[in-house]
Design a protein around this motif. Structure first.
Motif, short mmCIF file in Angstrom:
data_model
loop_
_atom_site.label_atom_id
_atom_site.label_comp_id
_atom_site.label_asym_id
_atom_site.label_seq_id
_atom_site.Cartn_x
_atom_site.Cartn_y
_atom_site.Cartn_z
N ASP A 70 10.29 -35.92 -35.69
CA ASP A 70 11.22 -34.80 -35.53
C ASP A 70 11.82 -34.36 -36.86
N ALA A 71 11.74 -35.21 -37.88
CA ALA A 71 12.30 -34.88 -39.19
C ALA A 71 11.64 -35.76 -40.23
N LEU A 72 11.58 -35.23 -41.43
CA LEU A 72 11.12 -35.98 -42.60
C LEU A 72 12.30 -36.08 -43.53
N VAL A 73 12.69 -37.31 -43.89
CA VAL A 73 13.82 -37.53 -44.78
C VAL A 73 13.29 -38.21 -46.04
N ILE A 74 13.53 -37.58 -47.17
CA ILE A 74 13.02 -38.08 -48.45
C ILE A 74 14.18 -38.58 -49.30
N PHE A 75 14.27 -39.88 -49.46
CA PHE A 75 15.28 -40.46 -50.35
C PHE A 75 14.70 -40.45 -51.77
N PHE A 79 6.43 -32.27 -53.33
CA PHE A 79 6.57 -30.87 -52.90
C PHE A 79 5.21 -30.16 -52.79
N PRO A 80 4.31 -30.33 -53.76
CA PRO A 80 2.98 -29.72 -53.58
C PRO A 80 2.25 -30.25 -52.34
N ALA A 81 2.37 -31.54 -52.08
CA ALA A 81 1.72 -32.11 -50.89
C ALA A 81 2.32 -31.54 -49.61
N LEU A 82 3.62 -31.33 -49.60
CA LEU A 82 4.27 -30.78 -48.41
C LEU A 82 3.78 -29.36 -48.13
N VAL A 83 3.57 -28.58 -49.19
CA VAL A 83 3.02 -27.24 -48.99
C VAL A 83 1.65 -27.33 -48.33
N GLY A 84 0.84 -28.28 -48.76
CA GLY A 84 -0.47 -28.49 -48.13
C GLY A 84 -0.36 -28.81 -46.66
N LEU A 85 0.64 -29.62 -46.29
CA LEU A 85 0.85 -29.95 -44.87
C LEU A 85 1.26 -28.72 -44.08
N VAL A 86 2.10 -27.88 -44.67
CA VAL A 86 2.50 -26.64 -44.01
C VAL A 86 1.28 -25.74 -43.82
N GLU A 87 0.45 -25.63 -44.85
CA GLU A 87 -0.76 -24.80 -44.77
C GLU A 87 -1.68 -25.25 -43.64
N ARG A 88 -1.75 -26.56 -43.43
CA ARG A 88 -2.63 -27.09 -42.39
C ARG A 88 -1.97 -27.07 -41.00
N GLY A 89 -0.72 -26.64 -40.95
CA GLY A 89 -0.04 -26.53 -39.66
C GLY A 89 0.48 -27.83 -39.10
N VAL A 90 0.66 -28.84 -39.95
CA VAL A 90 1.14 -30.13 -39.45
C VAL A 90 2.57 -30.45 -39.88
N LEU A 91 3.20 -29.53 -40.57
CA LEU A 91 4.60 -29.74 -40.98
C LEU A 91 5.39 -28.49 -40.62
N GLY A 92 6.29 -28.65 -39.68
CA GLY A 92 7.15 -27.56 -39.25
C GLY A 92 8.47 -28.09 -38.75
N LEU A 93 8.99 -29.11 -39.42
CA LEU A 93 10.21 -29.78 -38.99
C LEU A 93 11.16 -29.88 -40.17
N ALA A 126 25.81 -37.85 -42.97
CA ALA A 126 25.37 -36.51 -43.35
C ALA A 126 23.85 -36.35 -43.18
N VAL A 127 23.10 -37.39 -43.51
CA VAL A 127 21.64 -37.36 -43.31
C VAL A 127 21.34 -37.19 -41.82
N SER A 128 22.00 -37.95 -40.99
CA SER A 128 21.78 -37.87 -39.55
C SER A 128 22.06 -36.46 -39.04
N GLU A 129 23.14 -35.86 -39.50
CA GLU A 129 23.48 -34.50 -39.08
C GLU A 129 22.43 -33.50 -39.56
N ALA A 130 21.95 -33.66 -40.78
CA ALA A 130 20.95 -32.74 -41.34
C ALA A 130 19.62 -32.85 -40.61
N MET A 131 19.33 -34.01 -40.05
CA MET A 131 18.08 -34.24 -39.32
C MET A 131 18.03 -33.47 -38.01
N GLY A 132 19.18 -33.18 -37.43
CA GLY A 132 19.20 -32.53 -36.14
C GLY A 132 19.18 -33.55 -35.02
N SER A 133 18.86 -33.09 -33.82
CA SER A 133 18.99 -33.94 -32.64
C SER A 133 17.75 -34.78 -32.33
#
Length: 157
Positions: A7-12, A24-38, A95-102
């Motif tokens: 439901d969320a990706l948290v990067i420390f 960040f470049p890898a995350l763009v690749g995941l978005v391009e492939r349709g597997v990252l939308g959270l 704050a991390v928990s709140e940023a993650m959503g429900s």
């Protein structure tokens, strides 16, 4: 085979060199492939705002020859959240928990020194985000078998 979606990706450590050069470049690749939308929550102690964090991510993309105005890059930048805080302070994890959503299942990506792994896991548990979560570490897991076992024990506490 059933796949459990996160439901969320948290990067420390989201403002470090590893994030700038590779994450960040890898995350763009995941978005391009349709597997990252959270929600993608960056956590660091820089004194930055969300806009500064997004600017950092945008600069990372430019550095890595990715057009920050491409549809996938724009989508990623919109998914970013940012928590500025001290890893020794429990309010950071609130704050991390709140940023993650429900959502109830997160992937916590630790781009920090191994000495911080135990504290971060403790913080995640304190805000009751450990159940159903996954933790991924980026650093070498110890320097020999004994240190790897000690680190593993720390992560399971």
């Amino acid at each position: 085979m059933t796949t459990r979606h996160m439901d969320a990706l948290v990067i420390f450590g989201a403002t470090g060199d590893l994030a700038r050069l590779e994450t960040f470049p890898a995350l763009v690749g995941l978005v391009e492939r349709g597997v990252l939308g959270l929600p993608v929550v960056g956590v660091a102690k820089t004194g930055w705002s969300l806009e500064q964090f997004r600017s950092y991510a945008e600069a990372s993309l430019t550095l890595n020859h990715i057009d920050p105005t491409s549809p996938a890059a724009v989508e990623l930048l919109g998914l970013l959240r940012y928590v500025d805080g001290d890893l020794d302070d429990d309010t950071t994890y609130v704050a991390v928990s709140e940023a993650m959503g429900s959502g109830e299942r997160a992937l916590f990506y630790l781009e920090v020194p191994p000495s911080l792994f135990g504290r971060i896991v403790q913080g995640i548990a304190t805000v009751e985000r450990a159940k159903g979560a996954r933790i991924m570490v980026e650093k070498p897991f110890g320097h020999d078998l004994d240190s790897a076992r000690r680190l593993n024990a720390t992560m399971q506490e």
